[in-house]
Design a protein around this motif. Sequence first.
Motif, mmCIF file in Angstrom:
data_model
loop_
_atom_site.group_PDB
_atom_site.id
_atom_site.type_symbol
_atom_site.label_atom_id
_atom_site.label_comp_id
_atom_site.label_asym_id
_atom_site.label_seq_id
_atom_site.Cartn_x
_atom_site.Cartn_y
_atom_site.Cartn_z
ATOM 1 N N ASN A 123 0.853 -1.193 0.000
ATOM 2 C CA ASN A 123 0.000 0.000 0.000
ATOM 3 C C ASN A 123 0.887 1.240 0.000
ATOM 4 O OD1 ASN A 123 -1.907 1.985 0.285
ATOM 5 N ND2 ASN A 123 -2.762 1.215 2.195
ATOM 6 N N PRO A 124 1.068 1.871 -1.181
ATOM 7 C CA PRO A 124 1.961 3.032 -1.269
ATOM 8 C C PRO A 124 1.366 4.320 -0.709
ATOM 9 C CG PRO A 124 0.973 2.605 -3.403
ATOM 10 C CD PRO A 124 0.508 1.493 -2.496
ATOM 11 N N ALA A 125 0.155 4.269 -0.136
ATOM 12 C CA ALA A 125 -0.452 5.473 0.444
ATOM 13 C C ALA A 125 0.462 6.040 1.524
ATOM 14 C CB ALA A 125 -1.827 5.147 1.022
ATOM 15 N N GLN A 126 0.339 7.323 1.772
ATOM 16 C CA GLN A 126 1.223 8.001 2.714
ATOM 17 C C GLN A 126 1.122 7.395 4.103
ATOM 18 O OE1 GLN A 126 1.370 12.291 2.397
ATOM 19 N NE2 GLN A 126 1.512 12.509 4.603
ATOM 20 N N GLY A 127 2.279 6.981 4.650
ATOM 21 C CA GLY A 127 2.330 6.395 5.985
ATOM 22 C C GLY A 127 2.491 7.446 7.061
ATOM 23 N N GLU A 128 2.929 7.000 8.258
ATOM 24 C CA GLU A 128 2.982 7.915 9.402
ATOM 25 C C GLU A 128 4.354 8.524 9.629
ATOM 26 O OE1 GLU A 128 1.895 5.742 12.840
ATOM 27 O OE2 GLU A 128 3.179 4.028 12.419
ATOM 28 N N PHE A 129 5.360 8.173 8.801
ATOM 29 C CA PHE A 129 6.710 8.700 9.005
ATOM 30 C C PHE A 129 7.071 9.719 7.933
ATOM 31 C CE2 PHE A 129 6.772 4.643 11.223
ATOM 32 C CZ PHE A 129 7.325 5.013 12.431
ATOM 33 N N LEU A 130 7.872 10.710 8.333
ATOM 34 C CA LEU A 130 8.234 11.823 7.461
ATOM 35 C C LEU A 130 9.704 12.142 7.650
ATOM 36 C CD1 LEU A 130 7.220 14.309 5.651
ATOM 37 C CD2 LEU A 130 6.979 15.531 7.815
ATOM 38 N N LEU A 131 10.426 12.371 6.558
ATOM 39 C CA LEU A 131 11.820 12.817 6.600
ATOM 40 C C LEU A 131 11.884 14.189 5.961
ATOM 41 C CD1 LEU A 131 14.788 11.854 7.299
ATOM 42 C CD2 LEU A 131 15.010 11.423 4.847
ATOM 43 N N ARG A 132 12.365 15.175 6.722
ATOM 44 C CA ARG A 132 12.339 16.544 6.219
ATOM 45 C C ARG A 132 13.499 17.351 6.783
ATOM 46 N NH1 ARG A 132 9.362 20.203 10.119
ATOM 47 N NH2 ARG A 132 9.002 21.564 8.308
ATOM 48 N N ILE A 133 13.747 18.501 6.169
ATOM 49 C CA ILE A 133 14.657 19.493 6.728
ATOM 50 C C ILE A 133 13.820 20.430 7.583
ATOM 51 C CG2 ILE A 133 16.211 21.410 6.240
ATOM 52 C CD1 ILE A 133 17.484 18.824 5.472
ATOM 53 N N ASN A 134 14.062 20.423 8.879
ATOM 54 C CA ASN A 134 13.345 21.325 9.797
ATOM 55 C C ASN A 134 13.992 22.703 9.704
ATOM 56 O OD1 ASN A 134 12.106 22.693 11.860
ATOM 57 N ND2 ASN A 134 12.593 21.190 13.451
ATOM 58 N N PRO A 135 13.282 23.733 9.197
ATOM 59 C CA PRO A 135 13.897 25.037 8.964
ATOM 60 C C PRO A 135 13.988 25.919 10.209
ATOM 61 C CG PRO A 135 11.623 25.078 8.220
ATOM 62 C CD PRO A 135 11.890 23.682 8.720
ATOM 63 N N HIS A 136 13.429 25.495 11.321
ATOM 64 C CA HIS A 136 13.449 26.323 12.528
ATOM 65 C C HIS A 136 14.848 26.361 13.133
ATOM 66 C CE1 HIS A 136 9.121 26.710 12.430
ATOM 67 N NE2 HIS A 136 8.987 25.389 12.372
ATOM 68 N N GLY A 137 15.259 27.539 13.620
ATOM 69 C CA GLY A 137 16.612 27.687 14.130
ATOM 70 C C GLY A 137 17.598 27.461 13.003
ATOM 71 N N PHE A 138 18.677 26.718 13.298
ATOM 72 C CA PHE A 138 19.574 26.318 12.210
ATOM 73 C C PHE A 138 19.035 25.021 11.625
ATOM 74 C CE2 PHE A 138 23.570 24.363 10.586
ATOM 75 C CZ PHE A 138 23.807 25.310 9.600
ATOM 76 N N PRO A 139 18.727 24.986 10.311
ATOM 77 C CA PRO A 139 18.051 23.825 9.707
ATOM 78 C C PRO A 139 18.783 22.513 9.979
ATOM 79 C CG PRO A 139 18.087 25.658 8.174
ATOM 80 C CD PRO A 139 18.957 26.063 9.329
ATOM 81 N N GLN A 140 18.015 21.456 10.177
ATOM 82 C CA GLN A 140 18.571 20.133 10.455
ATOM 83 C C GLN A 140 17.666 19.064 9.854
ATOM 84 O OE1 GLN A 140 18.691 19.560 14.735
ATOM 85 N NE2 GLN A 140 16.682 20.458 15.018
ATOM 86 N N LEU A 141 18.237 17.913 9.585
ATOM 87 C CA LEU A 141 17.505 16.795 9.000
ATOM 88 C C LEU A 141 16.902 15.953 10.114
ATOM 89 C CD1 LEU A 141 16.799 15.205 6.391
ATOM 90 C CD2 LEU A 141 18.914 13.910 6.739
ATOM 91 N N VAL A 142 15.578 15.745 10.074
ATOM 92 C CA VAL A 142 14.897 14.974 11.110
ATOM 93 C C VAL A 142 13.932 13.988 10.484
ATOM 94 C CG1 VAL A 142 15.056 16.818 12.845
ATOM 95 C CG2 VAL A 142 13.046 16.684 11.360
ATOM 96 N N ALA A 143 13.705 12.888 11.184
ATOM 97 C CA ALA A 143 12.639 11.938 10.829
ATOM 98 C C ALA A 143 11.561 12.067 11.883
ATOM 99 C CB ALA A 143 13.180 10.517 10.775
ATOM 100 N N MET A 144 10.296 12.079 11.447
ATOM 101 C CA MET A 144 9.197 12.336 12.363
ATOM 102 C C MET A 144 8.113 11.275 12.232
ATOM 103 S SD MET A 144 8.872 16.472 11.835
ATOM 104 C CE MET A 144 7.968 16.679 13.383
#
Length: 814
Positions: A179-200
Motif C-alpha cells: 500500500n503506497p499510500a502516505q504512511g505515518e513517518f516523514l523525513l524533512r529538513i526542519n527550517p526552525h533555528g539552524f536547519p537540520q535533517l529529522v525523521a518524524m
Amino acid sequence: MIVFKLLVVYCFLSCFLRFSAAIDSITPSHSIRDGETLVSAGGTFELGFFSPGNSKGRYLGIWYRISTDAVVWVANRETPIPNRSGVLKVTNEGDIVVLSNTETIVWSSNTSSAAKSPVVQLLDSGNLLVRDGNDNDLENFLWQSFDYPCDTLLPGMKLGKNFVTGLECSLTSSKSTENPAQGEFLLRINPHGFPQLVAMKGDKITTRAGSWNGLRFTGHPGLMPNPIFNYEFVLNEKEVYYEFTLVNSSVISRLVLSSSGILGRFTWNDRTHGWELYSTSQVDQCENYAFCGAYATCNANSSPVCTCLEGFVSKSQKHWNSVDWSDGCVRRTQLECNDGDVFQKYTGLKLPDTSSSWFNMTMSLVECEGLCLKNCSCTAYSNLDIRGEGSGCLLWFNNLNDMRVYSHGGQDLYIRLASSENDIKKKRHSSKIKQAGIIVASAILVMGIIILGVISYVRKKKLRFKGKAIRRRKEDMELPIFDLMAIANATCNFSSSNKLGEGGFGSVYKGTLQEGHVVAVKRLSKNSGQGLNEFKNEVNLIAKLQHRNLVKLLGCCIEGNEKILIYEYMPNKSLDAFIFDHTRNTLLDWRIRIQIICGIARGLLYLHQDSRLRIIHRDLKASNILLDESMNPKISDFGLARTFGGDQIEANTNRIVGTYGYMSPEYAGHGQFSIKSDVFSFGVLVLEIVSGKRNQRFCHVNDHLNLNLLGHAWRLWIEDKAMELTDQSLGNMCTLSDQVLRCVHVGLLCVQQRPEDRPDMSSVVLMLSSEILLPKPNQPGFYMEKALPEAGSSSTEREACSANEITITLLKGR
C-alpha cells in the motif's frame, strides 16, 4: 474487401510500431494506457501502471527498468484504480491527469503555469517533467515530480524548502509494501533555528541526523567525502535543501524511507542482480531522539549508555537507576550569568537539537563565545562550519537535547557552566594529586605489611576465608544472608521430591520460607572444583542486575562447606521443558514464542550494554531460560559469566566453559569470547524456538550430508524453503509467515561464522521489533556437514547422529 483488409493491417502496424519503440514523452494527442509505458531516453527508468505486491489496486509509478519492484515515485498513491482501465494523459493546459474507466480524474499534477505546446517527458534521472514543447531547455519546466517525492530520494532530487514559494520537499513513508499510500513517518529538513535533517512520526521527532557542519550532518560522522557520492547542503535567503549526486555514473543508488520509519541507502549489485543495503539511519538506541534526555550524552559503546554532562546530575535518580533516562539531567549549580560563568569543552559529539538555536555564518569562534557569554539564556556555542580552522557561530538557548558521543568524528561543543563548577573540578584534580602522593609515600610501609599479611593469609583455612570474603561482599551489596537451618526447613531438608533440576554445579530445589514465600534454592555441589568461583560470579553479578528478563537473586547462604543461592521461583521452570517436549510444545503458540525471543533479546541487550557492567553470559541455552507464570523469559545461571570494562569488547581464556551446540566457533576453538559469543548462542536459541528441535541433537540427511540444525536452517534458507523449519505443532503459519521468516533471518545473522558479521544485540532488538530491511546472512558457524556412504558401499548402515549435550568445563583453547 482487399482494401478493408489492408486498412486493418495498416492500423495494427501503426499501433504496434507506436508502442514497440520506446518513447520517453507524450503530448495531448497521445496517452498511455495500462500495459503501455514511457521509457527514459537512456533506458534507466520506466513509467506505467503497476500493482505492488499482492495488491489488486493499480497505480501510476516510475521504477528502475533493471528492477521493476524498485518503484521510486507514485502519482495516485492515495487513490488506486480498482482495475486495468487506467489512462495517463496531458491536457492542453499542461496538467498531467490519471483517469479511470469512468473518465474520472483520480489524480492531477495541477500544473500552475499553462503551456502552449505541453509535453510530458521522463528523464534518465527518474524525474517526470511538464515543459513547453517549443522550449528545449529542460530547466524551464512547468512541473516536475522531483518537487513531490514519495518515499525515495534519487540523485539530484532536493530535500528541503523553498522560502519564496513555500514548497517543501520531504519524504513520506508508505503504509506498507503493498500500500503506497502516505504512511505515518516523514523525513524533512526542519527550517526552525539552524536547519537540520529529522525523521518524524506525526508531529514528534523520532530520529535526528543533526545540523550540517560543512562536510556532513553532525549525527552522521560516517558521511565522508568518497569517490562514489557527492553531498551538498545549501542554505540561503531563498531556500534550504540537501541533495546527493553520483560521481560514478555506473553506480545506481537510492535512499528509501521504510514504512517503519528507517532510512536506508540501497545500491544495485550487478553481480547478484539485487539491491544491497549500503547504510541505515537506525543502528542503535542512541539514534532514538533525546534518548538520554536533556544535558546528557548517549554512548552506545559504554555501560550505561547515558551519562550526565560535567556539572549536571540526573533529574530523577530513581528513574536513572531503573534504566529510564528520558528525564535527563539538571544543573548542579545554577548559572551566575555574564562574567561569572565558564565554558566546558566537549569533543566528538553529535551537536544538540538546533531548533531553538541562532547562527551567524561569518563570526569567529572567539566572537561566538563572547556573544554567548553576554546572553544569560545562551547555554552553549560551537563552530557552524568545521572545514579548515572552522568558521561561523552557532548558539543554543534553553535545554541541550539529543547528544551522543562518537569514537571517531563528531564535533566540538562548548557548554556553559557556573564558575564554581570549574573550582570544584580544580579541587578534585588537586585532591587526586595529593592522594597519589600519599599513596606513593605509604607504598613502602604497606609493602612490609602486605608481606606479613600474605604469610598470615596462607596459614588460614582456605574455605573459612573464602566464606568470610563472600559474606563481606554480600554485606557490601546489602544482599540478605539466609540461615542454613531455615533453608533446610524450607526444602524439607533438600528432599528429592522438592528437586526442580540438576546442573553442572549443583541441584535446584523448590522451597517455601517460613512466611510462605516460594523460592528456588540452588545448592552448589560440594565436590565441584569450580563451585566457589561460579558462586562468587553469581553473587557479584546478579545482585547488581535489575531487569524484567533476568532472574532475580533474593539472597545467599554460606555456612561451612555449603554455598547456596536463593532465587525467585519460576513456576513454569525452563524453556527446554516446553520446546523440546512433544506434548508441552503445543502450549507454545507463535505469540508466546515471539514473546520469549524478544524477551531474551532485551535481557541480553541489558547485560551487554545497559547494565552497570558489560556482562558476557557465556552459557546461554534453553535450560538457562526460565519462564514465569505469564511465560515471560528470564535469563538465569550466571556462574560462567564474565564482566568487561565499558570499552572492552573481547577477551581470551585458556579454560573453555559452556555447552556444545550453543558455543560460538571462535570460543570453542580458540578461547576467544565477546558479546558476539552470546549473540551466536542467541541465534541458536531463536532457531530452536522456531523449529522445536535441539541444535546439538538434531540430525538431518540432505544430499548425502549430515546437517545439524544450523546447517539444515541454512540449506532451507538458500533454497527459499525457510518456512519448512517451523515446529509442526504450530500448524499452518501462512498468516504469520513474514514474522516467522524474519525470526529465521535474524537467527541466521546471529550464527554467522565470523563474529564481526554478527549484529550486536541493540541491532537484533531493532530487527525483531521493526520492519527494517535485513542484510543477507552468510553461512553459519559449525555448519556440520559430513559425506554419507555412497550407494553400493559395503557399509549398509549409516552412523547415527550423536544425541549428547555436554557441558564443557576443562577443555584447553588452542
